[in-house]
Scaffold this active site. Sequence first.
Site, mmCIF file in Angstrom:
data_model
loop_
_atom_site.group_PDB
_atom_site.id
_atom_site.type_symbol
_atom_site.label_atom_id
_atom_site.label_comp_id
_atom_site.label_asym_id
_atom_site.label_seq_id
_atom_site.Cartn_x
_atom_site.Cartn_y
_atom_site.Cartn_z
ATOM 1 N N HIS A 127 0.824 -1.211 0.000
ATOM 2 C CA HIS A 127 0.000 0.000 0.000
ATOM 3 C C HIS A 127 0.856 1.259 0.000
ATOM 4 O O HIS A 127 0.406 2.325 -0.397
ATOM 5 C CB HIS A 127 -0.923 0.001 1.222
ATOM 6 C CG HIS A 127 -2.055 -0.974 1.094
ATOM 7 N ND1 HIS A 127 -2.954 -1.200 2.105
ATOM 8 C CD2 HIS A 127 -2.425 -1.771 0.078
ATOM 9 C CE1 HIS A 127 -3.836 -2.094 1.701
ATOM 10 N NE2 HIS A 127 -3.534 -2.463 0.467
ATOM 11 N N TYR A 356 4.865 -9.447 -6.106
ATOM 12 C CA TYR A 356 4.429 -9.227 -4.723
ATOM 13 C C TYR A 356 2.998 -9.704 -4.467
ATOM 14 O O TYR A 356 2.421 -9.387 -3.440
ATOM 15 C CB TYR A 356 4.613 -7.766 -4.318
ATOM 16 C CG TYR A 356 5.966 -7.519 -3.701
ATOM 17 C CD1 TYR A 356 6.317 -8.193 -2.527
ATOM 18 C CD2 TYR A 356 6.894 -6.674 -4.279
ATOM 19 C CE1 TYR A 356 7.564 -8.005 -1.955
ATOM 20 C CE2 TYR A 356 8.141 -6.477 -3.706
ATOM 21 C CZ TYR A 356 8.465 -7.147 -2.548
ATOM 22 O OH TYR A 356 9.699 -6.971 -1.974
ATOM 23 N N HIS A 359 -0.552 -13.567 -1.634
ATOM 24 C CA HIS A 359 -1.710 -13.764 -0.754
ATOM 25 C C HIS A 359 -1.666 -15.034 0.084
ATOM 26 O O HIS A 359 -2.267 -15.069 1.163
ATOM 27 C CB HIS A 359 -2.996 -13.714 -1.602
ATOM 28 C CG HIS A 359 -3.264 -12.348 -2.151
ATOM 29 N ND1 HIS A 359 -3.238 -12.058 -3.504
ATOM 30 C CD2 HIS A 359 -3.537 -11.181 -1.532
ATOM 31 C CE1 HIS A 359 -3.498 -10.772 -3.693
ATOM 32 N NE2 HIS A 359 -3.679 -10.218 -2.516
#
Lengths: 604, 438
Positions: A127, A356, A359
Amino acid sequence: MSPQWYEYPSLILQTGSLARLRAELRDKNLFEAPKMRPKTDGAKPTEEVLRARTPDGTWNDLDDPMIGASGTGFGRNVPLHLTKPDRRRLLEPNPRLISERLMARDEFKPAGIINALAAAWLQFENHNWFFHGNGLPDDVIEVPVRDGDDWPERPMRIRTTQPLAGSPPNPRDRAPLYANTETHWWDASQIYGSGPDRQSEVRTFVDGKVKINDDGRLPPSMNPDEAGLDITGMRENWWVGMGLLHTLFAREHNAVCDELKKNYPSFDDQRLFEVAWLVIAALIAKIHTVEWTTCVLRHPALQIGMNANWYGALGETFRDRVGRVGDSEALSGIVGSTKDHHSAPFSLTEEFVSVYRMHPLIPDEWEFHSLESGELLETFDFTDIQGRSTRDVMDRHQMGDLWYSFGLASAGAVCLHNYPNALRKLTRIDGQVTDLATLDIVRDRERGVPRYNDFREALRMPRRKTFDQLTPNPTWAREIYEVYNGDVDAVDLQVGMYAEKPPKGFGFSDTAFRIFILMASRRLKSDRFFTTDFRPEVYTKVGFDWVNNTSMKDVLLRHYPELQPVIGDVERVFAPWPKLGSPAPGGKNPVVRVADTVKAYMPW
Amino acid sequence: MVAEYRHASVVEGVRFTAQVGLPNVVQGLFKKRELPTKVAAIAKAEAQGYALVAGLVERLGTDPFYVRVATDEALLLTDPADIEHVLGGSPDPFASDPEAKRKGMAAFQPDALTISRGDLWRTRRAFAEHVLATGAPLHPLGPVFLDVVTDAVAGLVALEEVGWEDVNDAFARVTRRVVLGDDAAGDLGLTRQLGELMAAGNKQPGKPAAGYDDFVAHLRTYVEAGDPKSLAGLVADAPGDVDAAGQVIHWLFAMGDTLALNLFRTLALLATHPEQLHEARAEVGRVDTRDAGYVAGLDYVAGCLLDTMRLWPTTALFGRVTTRDVEMPGGQVVPEGTQVLIYNVFNHRNRDRVPFADRFAPGEWSGGDAGESWLFNFFSHGPQGCPGAGLSVFLGQAFLASVVDKRTPELVGATLDESQPLPYGLDAFGFRIHFLPR
């Protein structure tokens, strides 16, 4: 083909090989499409932009102020002509089938070496780095759903990624250009927001501080569409893991402000804010480099390499005592060295986003324990600790209990058959139901990220000619063969990476690692505030010392001293914590010790 | 059953005596001797003292422990709660007249407040508090003293470069004017007399040194003249039957010698710490420094002086002696006649307790809570805390404000690297200050 870096017989040769690999990647794997950022000819930097980061990421590079700004395009690590999306095969094989047959978690496979805090940390950082935006409800990719699938809609609808405004949606010779809604910089924009509006929302405009309630929690978002979310910079995909980390670093920001105000009473709100922001961004980058990464990549060469990225090969002790040694990145580390973009201006890349996608790190089942007694307080499915439920769950539990529970729990291993089922049927706060495993496959294909073998070839890694070469697990090899109808070149990047056997001690694949070693150092090396301007004159002496002298454990214990009995003796806070009353695992490994001294060897 | 305090070993006692006790004697308890002070700085005596005590604390814990000093065992305190108990209980049952101090001070100030007990102490304390305006935000003569200090600064900066002797001389003059009045301004003989007596005090004679009576007689002429623009002018209205001349000696000593040394070192710090200099100037720039009330409100500037005193305490080691058997907070009983030692060099820099231990941190005093900590005892603390602390800090504020307002100090002859932990000692004879135009 010469041996892979980890196949060399000694640590010295391995680190040497990694150094060569990175140099080659810098030289051959940085590309950008034309017009990915606006031109700003002739603009002169103001005093404000010279001394601090800007909310939209402009002016980090003084020669080209739009480099790394929010809203500018993603770059590429593979040559542009290899990024052409294969529209004919966009849904071949069916990504939902891949989700069901290869990704779905059959049983939880723990990573063992890292905890759930480390899993949350990666998303926290993602993020910080990138977001492609939410797309438009009426512009969708339709994924066929087979009979008997319990998916609630037919077909499954996935919003198309919107190209960068003004760029051609379907260029003939390459993939469309997509924009990063976040700043590309490692600037803690997840805390502070990308852009002045979001930043204003999180600031108090008093003493440089960000908003924190009297109870030490972030305040709730007042936006009715964001029920359950906190006021912070980046609020997408919110869950308890994000709530914890965002709260922690907002508090750390305010602690930095207190220290700055004490030492620099002449500073006004803006100056306190911008210096604290520099400090927090650098602290997060340091923790990521020397603590998180060395925990996820437990290969001895990485223990040296990551410390070297930050401190330099001469080691932390030496660096603290002597300072930088000349201007050599190899000797003194990247931080504080001269800024260098290498073969292309800085941007994060589509391939970086792809590798990336980790999960499987997220467990499905969560146990919350008491930090005081150790007893099991409550169990949750991931679905119940995310989105709209987040604040309710956090309000019901002590922060210390939550931290303890995240520290205890193992993250999931990044491999096939370990994709959290909660994320395969995730109800977002806007009501969309998403299968993230399907989405991960579609996104790579849609954005023109090459499939696994082409991707490896572009990084000068050997192609896999047979399914047996993909993975040491024969069952997985057979399953992949069946799903891909025997076409090994069609295997998607995610599937290939999850099937790979990682190098010894690694938490993810060597394929992902190639992008990682290129981009991880680039995030530092291109950023003025980690290189030329990482100095006390810019950070202030107090701020500079704060970055250099603080670890993740210090941050945790500063704000949650109740964790002392559990992590007081722990060396790595991103590894599973000992249970209450159990001794901490053994001390530093010898390579970490070596890297702390002047005897550490040259890294890449 | 309460566990008794632990004891350092005999060998540790020998080392403590050699590394903590002895250097304080060699350097001169009262009058710093030039040559030994230089030697001590080179030998890094304080650094060794710190390391020794840090090692003892690591081995014996943070509770008080006994350590042999020469032939006696003394109790060494490192925990602020213990220090508060002892200094809060002074002068009784923790008297501030251990033998060495009493014997030394007897040479030049046998009637000093700090070595008094009982009613005599109370009377002398009340006298001092009245004249020194202890606890007042600004001394009633603050505006006058501000002018005195400003004059001194003008003289110093005109020299362009000053050494310790220049600053010491200037402050001796300030001290004579502040304590005794303008008639004493040029009385170099008075200061010389005091210096000789203090040097005699280093030998701990236990009685007034030769020349003491002449000195007091000399002093008394000024005190009796009572210049209204000096502390002597406030003596007449002070409570109690106190021989004022016997009391002012300590003020001459503390102001002329100690404050001057601390300010000279503060200049060395400001010269090498641009951020702190910037902050001090920013604060000074916001007020009219001709107004004593504003000068007294220069908190950051005061912090510059106070943190210098923390970093390099002029009193490295001080003590109390129990007047009877005393129970400590943990229940342990300390026998009558025990020396209780507080080692400022260690406590002020205790890295386990002081996050800013080895850096120059004025903000910890102006914006933090360093002022509340019982670890920092350069002005002592509690009922026997220095009654002149407020006045002393004000004079320091006036001095520093005036310097930074006019000039940029530059350190000559020594280096202080702000990126490294500051050294444990800073030899006043080993550096000079050059004043650059702003």
